[in-house]
Design an enzyme around this catalytic site. Structure first.
Site, PDB file in Angstrom:
ATOM      1  N   GLU A 153       0.796  -1.236  -0.001  1.00  0.00           N
ATOM      2  CA  GLU A 153       0.047   0.072   0.031  1.00  0.00           C
ATOM      3  C   GLU A 153       1.047   1.180  -0.015  1.00  0.00           C
ATOM      4  OE1 GLU A 153      -3.444  -0.079  -0.451  1.00  0.00           O
ATOM      5  OE2 GLU A 153      -3.564   2.011   0.040  1.00  0.00           O
ATOM      6  N   HIS A 187      -3.008  -7.390  -2.587  1.00  0.00           N
ATOM      7  CA  HIS A 187      -1.910  -6.857  -2.527  1.00  0.00           C
ATOM      8  C   HIS A 187      -0.625  -7.406  -2.937  1.00  0.00           C
ATOM      9  CE1 HIS A 187      -4.365  -3.623  -0.426  1.00  0.00           C
ATOM     10  NE2 HIS A 187      -3.431  -2.665  -0.504  1.00  0.00           N
TER      11      HIS A 187
HETATM   12  N1  DGL Z   1      -6.323  -6.358  -0.556  1.00  0.00           N
HETATM   13  C1  DGL Z   1      -6.976  -6.913   0.363  1.00  0.00           C
HETATM   14  C2  DGL Z   1      -7.126  -8.440   0.625  1.00  0.00           C
HETATM   15  O1  DGL Z   1      -7.081  -9.122  -0.545  1.00  0.00           O
HETATM   16  C3  DGL Z   1      -7.136  -6.136   1.797  1.00  0.00           C
HETATM   17  C4  DGL Z   1      -6.009  -5.874   2.417  1.00  0.00           C
HETATM   18  C5  DGL Z   1      -6.120  -5.131   3.732  1.00  0.00           C
HETATM   19  O2  DGL Z   1      -6.782  -4.099   3.712  1.00  0.00           O
HETATM   20  O3  DGL Z   1      -5.726  -5.601   4.835  1.00  0.00           O
HETATM   21  O4  DGL Z   1      -7.568  -8.993   1.431  1.00  0.00           O
END
Ligand code: DGL
Length: 271
Positions: A153, A187
């Protein structure tokens, strides 16, 4: 008639990894990305809260005239699974877990499958449950990797610090002898090069975004709502936090693709 877009939803920059695959496979489609950076990260939050955010965003996508929403977030997919399966939403929506689990189950030779995800996704048990549907002989090991979510992020996806963090996060999965690793947080594909280097060629990486893109293509064909080929569709980006910061980080993660974003303010009602 005006083309109807496909919506993408995540807590932050992670869902871009899924949108990227859909953009590659279905370039003519209009795509709307909306993320909840104001409430990032979702991983440590109670599932009921994530579910409320998901429903708020579904209202937004309905107002945008979306024909399909991709829940490009594993945590939100886990939080809203019954709603996704019930089909009783303002816009039809699909998650990333089933396509990813199906792909992992199909390629694993030994059935020893690792899942790197958020705390919320791990606690929900969605991956072990879904993987075992496809591979009853499977041995599933999960590992929460919250630090990697934070790094992605921030747009920090390579270098010695990230490599060391990836090694530390994945060592319990490596110790379990996996032959397949599911990148169970959207992510993580942003740092796929480092992850591949750490796990080595004996472990197959599964990015659920790839299988999800194929599922999107299938759904649009089946519904008769696919855009005819030719041309490149419009791409629009929204965030609940600072749009300038979103664009700046996205520029590092998906160079040249995100030049403008707008801020949205959503009401998140109790269910
Ligand atoms: N990208 C997200 C997932 O696939 C959320 C990550 C997060 O906000 O902790 O779980």
């Amino acid at each position: 008639m005006c083309p109807r877009p496909i919506g993408f939803f995540d807590s932050g920059e992670g869902g871009l990894t899924v949108m990227r695959e859909v953009a590659r496979l279905l370039p003519a489609e209009d795509l709307v990305y909306a993320c909840d950076t104001a409430h990032f990260p979702y991983g440590p939050r109670p599932m009921a809260e994530v579910r409320r955010y998901f429903l708020g965003f579904m209202g937004f996508f309905a107002a945008q005239g979306c024909k399909l929403v991709v829940v490009a977030c594993n945590t939100a997919t886990a939080a809203a699974l019954d709603l996704l399966e019930g089909g009783n939403l303002p816009v039809p929506a699909i998650g990333v877990v089933h396509p990813g689990a199906r792909a992992a189950a199909a390629v694993s030779r030994s059935g020893r499958i690792g899942v790197a995800a958020t705390q919320g996704t791990c606690n929900s048990g969605i991956y072990p449950r879904t993987l075992m549907q496809y591979r009853p002989d499977g041995a599933i090991t999960q590992q929460p990797c919250p630090i990697l979510v934070i790094r992605a992020e921030e747009g920090v996806i390579s270098g010695p610090v990230v490599r060391e963090e990836v090694e530390r996060c994945l060592s319990p999965l490596m110790a379990a002898g996996m032959d397949t690793l599911v990148l169970g947080c959207t992510h993580f594909p942003h740092m796929e090069a480092v992850i591949a280097d750490v796990v080595g060629p004996g472990v197959t990486l599964i990015d659920p975004g790839l299988a999800t893109a194929a599922e999107v293509a299938y759904r649009l064909q089946a519904d008769g709502t696919a855009e005819p080929g030719g041309g490149v569709g419009r791409r629009t980006f929204y965030t609940t936090a600072d749009p300038g910061h979103f664009v700046e980080v996205a520029g590092r993660l998906w160079p040249g693709s995100v030049t403008h974003a707008e801020q949205i303010h959503l009401d998140f009602y109790q269910e």
